[in-house]
Design a protein around this motif. Structure first.
Motif, mmCIF file in Angstrom:
data_model
loop_
_atom_site.group_PDB
_atom_site.id
_atom_site.type_symbol
_atom_site.label_atom_id
_atom_site.label_comp_id
_atom_site.label_asym_id
_atom_site.label_seq_id
_atom_site.Cartn_x
_atom_site.Cartn_y
_atom_site.Cartn_z
ATOM 1 N N TYR A 279 55.864 58.009 54.361
ATOM 2 C CA TYR A 279 55.058 59.469 53.717
ATOM 3 C C TYR A 279 56.193 59.929 52.919
ATOM 4 C CZ TYR A 279 52.032 58.763 57.611
ATOM 5 O OH TYR A 279 50.896 58.116 58.352
ATOM 6 N N SER A 280 55.463 60.568 51.936
ATOM 7 C CA SER A 280 56.397 61.517 50.916
ATOM 8 C C SER A 280 55.971 63.030 51.119
ATOM 9 C CB SER A 280 56.213 61.040 49.493
ATOM 10 O OG SER A 280 56.295 59.565 49.429
ATOM 11 N N TRP A 281 57.153 63.799 50.796
ATOM 12 C CA TRP A 281 56.925 65.160 50.917
ATOM 13 C C TRP A 281 57.098 65.873 49.888
ATOM 14 C CZ3 TRP A 281 54.529 66.191 55.839
ATOM 15 C CH2 TRP A 281 54.640 65.268 56.718
ATOM 16 N N TYR A 282 56.359 67.136 49.420
ATOM 17 C CA TYR A 282 56.467 67.765 48.402
ATOM 18 C C TYR A 282 56.689 69.116 48.479
ATOM 19 C CZ TYR A 282 55.135 63.353 46.324
ATOM 20 O OH TYR A 282 54.960 62.106 46.307
ATOM 21 N N LYS A 283 57.578 70.019 47.824
ATOM 22 C CA LYS A 283 57.448 71.415 47.916
ATOM 23 C C LYS A 283 57.220 72.023 46.381
ATOM 24 C CE LYS A 283 60.599 75.330 48.666
ATOM 25 N NZ LYS A 283 62.031 75.757 49.100
ATOM 26 N N ASN A 284 56.356 72.860 46.253
ATOM 27 C CA ASN A 284 55.837 73.334 44.908
ATOM 28 C C ASN A 284 55.608 72.301 43.957
ATOM 29 O OD1 ASN A 284 56.135 75.899 46.139
ATOM 30 N ND2 ASN A 284 58.416 76.101 45.609
ATOM 31 N N ASP B 100 62.974 77.976 52.154
ATOM 32 C CA ASP B 100 62.122 76.955 52.464
ATOM 33 C C ASP B 100 60.950 77.548 52.151
ATOM 34 O OD1 ASP B 100 63.709 74.839 53.487
ATOM 35 O OD2 ASP B 100 63.975 76.080 55.437
ATOM 36 N N ALA B 101 60.675 78.967 51.933
ATOM 37 C CA ALA B 101 59.292 79.203 51.775
ATOM 38 C C ALA B 101 58.747 78.577 50.402
ATOM 39 C CB ALA B 101 59.338 80.903 51.365
ATOM 40 N N GLY B 102 57.227 78.530 50.399
ATOM 41 C CA GLY B 102 56.659 77.695 49.330
ATOM 42 C C GLY B 102 55.470 76.957 49.544
ATOM 43 N N ASP C 9 49.836 59.303 43.828
ATOM 44 C CA ASP C 9 48.653 60.563 42.957
ATOM 45 C C ASP C 9 47.554 60.621 43.911
ATOM 46 O OD1 ASP C 9 48.230 57.551 43.506
ATOM 47 O OD2 ASP C 9 46.644 57.527 42.088
ATOM 48 N N LEU C 10 47.681 60.756 45.259
ATOM 49 C CA LEU C 10 46.460 61.013 46.045
ATOM 50 C C LEU C 10 47.149 62.007 47.080
ATOM 51 C CD1 LEU C 10 44.717 57.684 46.547
ATOM 52 C CD2 LEU C 10 44.176 59.494 44.616
ATOM 53 N N PRO C 11 47.837 63.137 46.790
ATOM 54 C CA PRO C 11 48.563 63.869 47.850
ATOM 55 C C PRO C 11 47.394 64.844 48.477
ATOM 56 C CG PRO C 11 48.827 65.015 45.468
ATOM 57 C CD PRO C 11 48.160 63.669 45.466
ATOM 58 N N SER C 12 47.935 65.393 49.667
ATOM 59 C CA SER C 12 47.034 66.398 50.366
ATOM 60 C C SER C 12 46.833 67.658 49.716
ATOM 61 C CB SER C 12 47.706 66.473 51.833
ATOM 62 O OG SER C 12 48.902 67.191 51.538
ATOM 63 N N THR D 240 50.810 76.961 52.171
ATOM 64 C CA THR D 240 51.930 77.475 51.966
ATOM 65 C C THR D 240 52.771 78.171 53.170
ATOM 66 O OG1 THR D 240 50.712 78.448 49.991
ATOM 67 C CG2 THR D 240 52.351 79.684 51.171
ATOM 68 N N LEU D 241 53.931 78.159 53.119
ATOM 69 C CA LEU D 241 54.899 78.501 54.261
ATOM 70 C C LEU D 241 55.385 79.909 53.657
ATOM 71 C CD1 LEU D 241 56.480 78.368 56.865
ATOM 72 C CD2 LEU D 241 58.200 76.953 55.818
ATOM 73 N N THR D 242 55.155 80.779 54.664
ATOM 74 C CA THR D 242 55.986 82.090 54.534
ATOM 75 C C THR D 242 57.072 82.378 55.381
ATOM 76 O OG1 THR D 242 53.611 83.214 53.922
ATOM 77 C CG2 THR D 242 55.572 84.727 54.604
#
Length: 280
Positions: free
Chosen positions: A221-226, A249-251, A262-265, A269-271
């Motif tokens: 699995y690959s993870w993305y922020k913003n 870590d907010a974002g 190319d098919l991400p979820s 949003t994390l506050t």
């Protein structure tokens, strides 16, 4: 394992290891479920060059054995490469089978889905999936038909494509494959679950990348922020933790299956609330 008794043969349903309990067995002739009196590991049959037999452990009928011919190496049969396939929405899939026509010549063949039977002009006469408007421009055939192998490729998969798919072939005297259990396709999207979505600094957050079925093969699995990859975050676990969370870590977070970035979820949003430290 075959034992010859004049005009009869004995079939044995075997496994590579000993199953616990006292399993019973389901037998199939030309794809049709035989009488329940055949719930034994061995089954005696009369020789007929056209007939193909297969078996399964009761309760696991979707894991049926390949069909074997009663007489020699040639008989009418359809054997699917996989019984169940789980793939991502938007990707492509190959559904394949091998088949034999005994001593008859195959005159035509096609793939179809029983799910689409409502639109067939004849309810019991399958229609080629390549003529179905719902699959227009998204299906094609492959494989060497003259060698007894065929593949259905579906591209740009949609969740409504989840269904059972079957292959049939016609000879001068009969149609084969309609009653055989086909391949069940499940099309899934990727969903990110965040727990919780709002925290104070130094609290923990768990991100889980979920699919409706288990992808084959099991992937990373690959993870993305913003919208940007999180450095050194690829993992074979569908869980990613922020331990503990900080204001940085907010974002917006998302995940994807490796190889299908190319098919991400959809993003979640994390506050992160700042901790108010006061002195007296």
């Amino acid at each position: 394992m075959w034992t010859r008794w004049e005009y009869w043969k004995t079939l044995t349903c075997s496994t590579t290891c000993t199953l616990i309990g006292n399993p019973t067995y389901i037998w199939y002739k030309n794809g049709q479920h035989l009488d329940e009196s055949t719930y034994k590991v061995k089954y005696s049959v009369s020789s007929n060059y056209e007939d193909g037999y297969s078996c399964a452990v009761k309760g696991h009928e979707d894991l049926r054995s390949p069909a074997v011919c009663v007489q020699g190496q040639d008989c009418n049969r359809v054997t699917y490469t996989k019984r169940r396939i789980c793939v991502l929405k938007g990707s492509s899939v190959d559904i394949s089978c091998t088949y034999g026509s005994g001593y008859d010549t195959v005159t035509s063949s096609l793939w179809f889905s029983p799910k689409q039977s409502a639109r067939w002009s004849g309810k019991l006469i399958p229609e080629d999936i390549t003529t179905d408007p719902g699959y227009a421009g998204r299906v094609e055939y492959g494989g060497e038909k003259e060698r007894g192998h065929s593949t259905l490729r579906i591209t740009d998969l949609r969740e409504e494509d989840s269904a059972e798919y079957k292959f049939i072939f016609n000879t001068h005297t009969s149609r084969w494959g309609y009653s055989f259990t086909g391949t069940t396709l499940t099309v899934t999207d990727v969903v990110l679950e965040m727990d919780p979505t709002s925290v104070s600094e130094r609290e923990n957050v768990t991100l889980t990348c979920r699919t409706k079925c288990t992808l084959d093969p099991i992937t990373a699995y690959s993870w993305y922020k913003n919208g940007q990859p999180i450095p050194n975050s690829n993992t074979y676990s569908p869980v990613y933790s922020l331990f503990p969370a900080s204001s940085e870590d907010a974002g917006r977070y998302s995940c994807a299956v490796e190889g299908h970035e190319d098919l991400p979820s959809p993003e979640d949003t994390l506050t992160v609330r700042l901790t108010d430290i006061s002195s007296t």
